[in-house]
Motif scaffolding. Structure first.
Motif, PDB file in Angstrom:
ATOM      1  N   ALA A 137       3.717 -20.858 -18.113  1.00 60.51           N
ATOM      2  CA  ALA A 137       5.146 -20.536 -18.122  1.00 60.51           C
ATOM      3  C   ALA A 137       5.906 -21.446 -17.171  1.00 60.51           C
ATOM      4  CB  ALA A 137       5.350 -19.082 -17.732  1.00 60.51           C
ATOM      5  N   ASP A 138       7.197 -21.605 -17.490  1.00 63.40           N
ATOM      6  CA  ASP A 138       8.088 -22.471 -16.731  1.00 63.40           C
ATOM      7  C   ASP A 138       8.822 -21.618 -15.685  1.00 63.40           C
ATOM      8  OD1 ASP A 138      10.149 -24.013 -15.823  1.00 63.40           O
ATOM      9  OD2 ASP A 138      10.665 -24.825 -17.798  1.00 63.40           O
ATOM     10  N   LEU A 139       8.644 -21.948 -14.421  1.00 67.71           N
ATOM     11  CA  LEU A 139       9.244 -21.129 -13.354  1.00 67.71           C
ATOM     12  C   LEU A 139      10.760 -21.034 -13.442  1.00 67.71           C
ATOM     13  CD1 LEU A 139       7.574 -21.762  -9.932  1.00 67.71           C
ATOM     14  CD2 LEU A 139       7.342 -19.879 -11.523  1.00 67.71           C
ATOM     15  N   ARG A 140      11.374 -22.136 -13.874  1.00 65.87           N
ATOM     16  CA  ARG A 140      12.846 -22.105 -13.943  1.00 65.87           C
ATOM     17  C   ARG A 140      13.302 -21.032 -14.917  1.00 65.87           C
ATOM     18  NH1 ARG A 140      14.159 -28.539 -14.271  1.00 65.87           N
ATOM     19  NH2 ARG A 140      12.857 -29.091 -12.498  1.00 65.87           N
ATOM     20  N   GLN A 141      12.565 -20.910 -16.020  1.00 67.30           N
ATOM     21  CA  GLN A 141      12.935 -19.871 -17.001  1.00 67.30           C
ATOM     22  C   GLN A 141      12.643 -18.485 -16.460  1.00 67.30           C
ATOM     23  OE1 GLN A 141      11.700 -20.386 -21.059  1.00 67.30           O
ATOM     24  NE2 GLN A 141      11.642 -22.591 -20.827  1.00 67.30           N
ATOM     25  N   ILE A 142      11.555 -18.372 -15.730  1.00 67.78           N
ATOM     26  CA  ILE A 142      11.244 -17.058 -15.151  1.00 67.78           C
ATOM     27  C   ILE A 142      12.360 -16.662 -14.178  1.00 67.78           C
ATOM     28  CG2 ILE A 142       9.651 -15.792 -13.655  1.00 67.78           C
ATOM     29  CD1 ILE A 142       7.357 -17.345 -14.861  1.00 67.78           C
ATOM     30  N   ARG A 143      12.782 -17.583 -13.350  1.00 70.56           N
ATOM     31  CA  ARG A 143      13.887 -17.311 -12.406  1.00 70.56           C
ATOM     32  C   ARG A 143      15.142 -16.881 -13.151  1.00 70.56           C
ATOM     33  NH1 ARG A 143      12.946 -15.928  -7.472  1.00 70.56           N
ATOM     34  NH2 ARG A 143      12.014 -17.510  -6.176  1.00 70.56           N
ATOM     35  N   ALA A 144      15.417 -17.601 -14.251  1.00 67.54           N
ATOM     36  CA  ALA A 144      16.641 -17.308 -15.006  1.00 67.54           C
ATOM     37  C   ALA A 144      16.631 -15.871 -15.534  1.00 67.54           C
ATOM     38  CB  ALA A 144      16.793 -18.301 -16.149  1.00 67.54           C
ATOM     39  N   MET A 145      15.443 -15.339 -15.784  1.00 62.73           N
ATOM     40  CA  MET A 145      15.365 -13.936 -16.247  1.00 62.73           C
ATOM     41  C   MET A 145      15.638 -12.961 -15.106  1.00 62.73           C
ATOM     42  SD  MET A 145      11.870 -14.077 -18.439  1.00 62.73           S
ATOM     43  CE  MET A 145      11.756 -12.374 -18.936  1.00 62.73           C
ATOM     44  N   ASN A 146      15.563 -13.438 -13.878  1.00 61.19           N
ATOM     45  CA  ASN A 146      15.738 -12.621 -12.686  1.00 61.19           C
ATOM     46  C   ASN A 146      14.916 -11.323 -12.749  1.00 61.19           C
ATOM     47  OD1 ASN A 146      16.724 -12.070 -10.178  1.00 61.19           O
ATOM     48  ND2 ASN A 146      18.571 -11.030 -10.934  1.00 61.19           N
ATOM     49  N   PRO A 147      13.627 -11.459 -12.940  1.00 59.78           N
ATOM     50  CA  PRO A 147      12.818 -10.246 -13.104  1.00 59.78           C
ATOM     51  C   PRO A 147      12.714  -9.458 -11.802  1.00 59.78           C
ATOM     52  CG  PRO A 147      11.400 -12.163 -12.891  1.00 59.78           C
ATOM     53  CD  PRO A 147      12.815 -12.682 -12.925  1.00 59.78           C
ATOM     54  N   TRP A 246       4.124  -8.446  -4.854  1.00 59.86           N
ATOM     55  CA  TRP A 246       4.599  -9.071  -3.608  1.00 59.86           C
ATOM     56  C   TRP A 246       3.982 -10.462  -3.493  1.00 59.86           C
ATOM     57  CZ3 TRP A 246       2.959  -4.753   0.438  1.00 59.86           C
ATOM     58  CH2 TRP A 246       3.560  -3.530   0.072  1.00 59.86           C
ATOM     59  N   LEU A 247       2.718 -10.537  -3.868  1.00 57.51           N
ATOM     60  CA  LEU A 247       2.014 -11.821  -3.722  1.00 57.51           C
ATOM     61  C   LEU A 247       2.437 -12.808  -4.803  1.00 57.51           C
ATOM     62  CD1 LEU A 247      -1.540 -10.578  -2.693  1.00 57.51           C
ATOM     63  CD2 LEU A 247       0.272 -11.508  -1.251  1.00 57.51           C
ATOM     64  N   TYR A 248       2.701 -12.302  -5.991  1.00 59.20           N
ATOM     65  CA  TYR A 248       3.215 -13.199  -7.035  1.00 59.20           C
ATOM     66  C   TYR A 248       4.537 -13.813  -6.571  1.00 59.20           C
ATOM     67  CZ  TYR A 248      -0.073 -12.050 -10.809  1.00 59.20           C
ATOM     68  OH  TYR A 248      -1.188 -11.924 -11.599  1.00 59.20           O
ATOM     69  N   LYS A 249       5.381 -12.965  -5.992  1.00 57.87           N
ATOM     70  CA  LYS A 249       6.669 -13.502  -5.512  1.00 57.87           C
ATOM     71  C   LYS A 249       6.436 -14.538  -4.428  1.00 57.87           C
ATOM     72  CE  LYS A 249      10.840 -12.309  -2.949  1.00 57.87           C
ATOM     73  NZ  LYS A 249      11.415 -13.616  -3.220  1.00 57.87           N
ATOM     74  N   GLU A 250       5.538 -14.225  -3.503  1.00 54.53           N
ATOM     75  CA  GLU A 250       5.242 -15.174  -2.425  1.00 54.53           C
ATOM     76  C   GLU A 250       4.744 -16.507  -3.002  1.00 54.53           C
ATOM     77  OE1 GLU A 250       5.796 -15.057   0.671  1.00 54.53           O
ATOM     78  OE2 GLU A 250       4.654 -16.835   1.305  1.00 54.53           O
ATOM     79  N   ALA A 251       3.836 -16.416  -3.987  1.00 54.33           N
ATOM     80  CA  ALA A 251       3.271 -17.632  -4.584  1.00 54.33           C
ATOM     81  C   ALA A 251       4.367 -18.437  -5.292  1.00 54.33           C
ATOM     82  CB  ALA A 251       2.150 -17.270  -5.552  1.00 54.33           C
ATOM     83  N   VAL A 252       5.230 -17.735  -6.008  1.00 55.86           N
ATOM     84  CA  VAL A 252       6.313 -18.423  -6.730  1.00 55.86           C
ATOM     85  C   VAL A 252       7.275 -19.070  -5.727  1.00 55.86           C
ATOM     86  CG1 VAL A 252       8.361 -18.004  -8.152  1.00 55.86           C
ATOM     87  CG2 VAL A 252       6.147 -17.113  -8.871  1.00 55.86           C
ATOM     88  N   ASP A 253       7.594 -18.356  -4.638  1.00 61.27           N
ATOM     89  CA  ASP A 253       8.468 -18.945  -3.608  1.00 61.27           C
ATOM     90  C   ASP A 253       7.855 -20.237  -3.067  1.00 61.27           C
ATOM     91  OD1 ASP A 253      10.195 -16.851  -3.905  1.00 61.27           O
ATOM     92  OD2 ASP A 253       9.628 -15.812  -2.046  1.00 61.27           O
ATOM     93  N   GLN A 254       6.555 -20.204  -2.824  1.00 62.28           N
ATOM     94  CA  GLN A 254       5.877 -21.402  -2.301  1.00 62.28           C
ATOM     95  C   GLN A 254       5.874 -22.527  -3.334  1.00 62.28           C
ATOM     96  OE1 GLN A 254       5.022 -21.936   0.750  1.00 62.28           O
ATOM     97  NE2 GLN A 254       5.503 -19.841   1.374  1.00 62.28           N
ATOM     98  N   CYS A 285       8.687 -16.764 -21.360  1.00 57.22           N
ATOM     99  CA  CYS A 285       8.955 -18.071 -20.736  1.00 57.22           C
ATOM    100  C   CYS A 285       7.810 -19.036 -20.996  1.00 57.22           C
ATOM    101  CB  CYS A 285       9.087 -17.918 -19.227  1.00 57.22           C
ATOM    102  SG  CYS A 285      10.185 -16.616 -18.753  1.00 57.22           S
ATOM    103  N   ALA A 286       6.992 -18.705 -21.951  1.00 64.46           N
ATOM    104  CA  ALA A 286       5.750 -19.459 -22.099  1.00 64.46           C
ATOM    105  C   ALA A 286       5.983 -20.841 -22.691  1.00 64.46           C
ATOM    106  CB  ALA A 286       4.779 -18.676 -22.965  1.00 64.46           C
ATOM    107  N   VAL A 287       5.367 -21.827 -22.067  1.00 65.07           N
ATOM    108  CA  VAL A 287       5.270 -23.149 -22.668  1.00 65.07           C
ATOM    109  C   VAL A 287       4.190 -23.056 -23.744  1.00 65.07           C
ATOM    110  CG1 VAL A 287       4.782 -25.578 -22.209  1.00 65.07           C
ATOM    111  CG2 VAL A 287       5.854 -24.156 -20.458  1.00 65.07           C
ATOM    112  N   TYR A 288       3.143 -22.336 -23.428  1.00 63.64           N
ATOM    113  CA  TYR A 288       2.251 -21.913 -24.493  1.00 63.64           C
ATOM    114  C   TYR A 288       1.614 -20.575 -24.155  1.00 63.64           C
ATOM    115  CZ  TYR A 288      -2.025 -23.721 -22.166  1.00 63.64           C
ATOM    116  OH  TYR A 288      -3.053 -23.963 -21.313  1.00 63.64           O
ATOM    117  N   PHE A 289       1.265 -19.878 -25.199  1.00 61.60           N
ATOM    118  CA  PHE A 289       0.598 -18.586 -25.070  1.00 61.60           C
ATOM    119  C   PHE A 289      -0.583 -18.647 -26.025  1.00 61.60           C
ATOM    120  CE2 PHE A 289      -0.298 -14.277 -26.453  1.00 61.60           C
ATOM    121  CZ  PHE A 289      -0.251 -13.555 -25.271  1.00 61.60           C
TER     122      PHE A 289
END
Ligand SMILES: CC(C)(COP(=O)(O)OP(=O)(O)OC[C@H]1O[C@@H](n2cnc3c(N)ncnc32)[C@H](O)[C@@H]1OP(=O)(O)O)[C@@H](O)C(=O)NCCC(=O)NCCS
Length: 306
Positions: A137-147, A246-254, A285-289
């Protein structure tokens, strides 16, 4: 005309060794000196190499059933019945060696997956069952969803802390092992010590509760720069609080801090909560699934055209 053969010499196999995934190429060495006995069925069309079915028969004492690793038809010969013929002869050869069942695992999402599935269906395999989802998945798209899981976390900072995995001490890891030995609370395939080799120090992280390890996300950086979320787990009593998130968010922030854009999740279907999460938030948001599927063929009642 399609002709098939089971090569027994290196010379007979030579034209077909490239007709499988690189991972299995070593199995095309004939004769073999491995723990399993590779089974190759080759096809020629008017004497031109056209396809290969590659599998293995376990040696006595080995638990796994006979397996089909790959089926391949050279592009110029596709849709002419080569794949179907190779599969039929492969069944016959396994049965001739005493096999009663064949297993295969394959990945969906390629154009030709449907053709392979048609061959499975035509030649009497059971209905394929999903085993694992792989999502990039593309992080920019994930951010745009504001999950919700990427919004600010609220937790009791007097008890919980989020730390990079590289700061986890040997003493904390030893304590985790001892705790697991006493209570067996970690899913066998998600124990961090099974995934630590070459972990990604930028995004791998953990939650400590009162100083003890209770949750972790261990990731790997793939050759193309993608961050693969390899293993994530939280203590069963904490899972309903979404501690892994919490850790997914931390990883994405990094990842964002380090200009990384793509994340990959491989989710075994026997962890339904993880699968539901990945399907809900990553799949859109998948580039591929892709899913890996498992399938079996029972040979005993087979009528084999030879
Ligand atoms: C999958 C593969 C082995 C099929 O080989 P093939 O020799 O084309 O297979 P067949 O000619 O026996 O065709 C099998 C079925 O696929 C379908 N098919 C194959 N080519 C097709 C095409 N170009 N258009 C539409 N359908 C096609 C048909 O449904 C056909 O069955 P049908 O003729 O009864 O309708 C081949 O595409 C391949 O090598 N792909 C790359 C490797 C791979 O992904 N292997 C599978 C996982 S290991």
């Amino acid at each position: 005309m399609i002709a098939t053969q089971v090569p027994t010499t290196a010379a007979e196999a030579a034209d077909f060794t490239g007709m499988t995934f690189p991972h299995y190429k070593h199995l095309t060495a004939v004769p073999s000196h491995l723990d399993i006995t590779p089974l190759l069925v080759t096809a020629t069309v008017d004497d031109v190499p056209a396809g290969l079915a590659l599998g293995a028969i376990p040696k006595p004492g080995y638990q796994a059933p006979p397996t089909l690793f790959s089926l391949y038809t050279a592009p110029a010969f596709r849709h002419q019945g080569v794949g179907t013929r190779l599969m039929e002869v492969f069944h016959h050869e396994v049965a001739a060696r005493g096999g009663e069942l064949i297993r295969t695992i394959y990945m969906t999402g390629k154009d030709v997956s449907a053709h392979f599935e048609r061959i499975l269906e035509k030649t009497g395999w059971e209905k394929p069952q999903p085993r694992m989802a792989a999502i990039k998945a593309d992080l920019r798209q994930i951010r745009a969803m504001n999950p919700p899981w990427l919004q600010e976390r609220r937790f009791d900072a007097s008890r919980f802390s989020i730390v990079p995995w590289r700061e986890i001490t040997d003493a904390q890891k030893d304590a985790l092992r001892r705790s697991h030995e006493a209570d067996r609370w970690i899913a066998e395939d998600l124990a961090p010590w099974k995934h630590e080799a070459n972990y990604d120090p930028v995004t791998s992280c953990a939650v400590l509760r009162d100083g003890a390890l209770v949750s972790w996300v261990i990731n790997h950086r793939l050759a193309d720069g993608t961050t693969r979320f390899t293993c994530s787990f939280a203590h069963p009593r904490l899972q309903r609080y979404g501690v892994v998130m919490w850790l997914y968010k931390e990883a994405v922030d990094q990842m964002e801090k380090h200009n990384r854009r793509f994340g990959m999740w491989t989710v075994p279907l026997h962890h339904p909560a993880m699968h539901a999460f990945a399907t809900r938030w990553m799949k859109p948001c998948a580039v591929y699934f892709r899913e890996t599927m498992g399938c079996e063929k029972i040979l005993t009642s087979d009528r084999i055209p030879v």
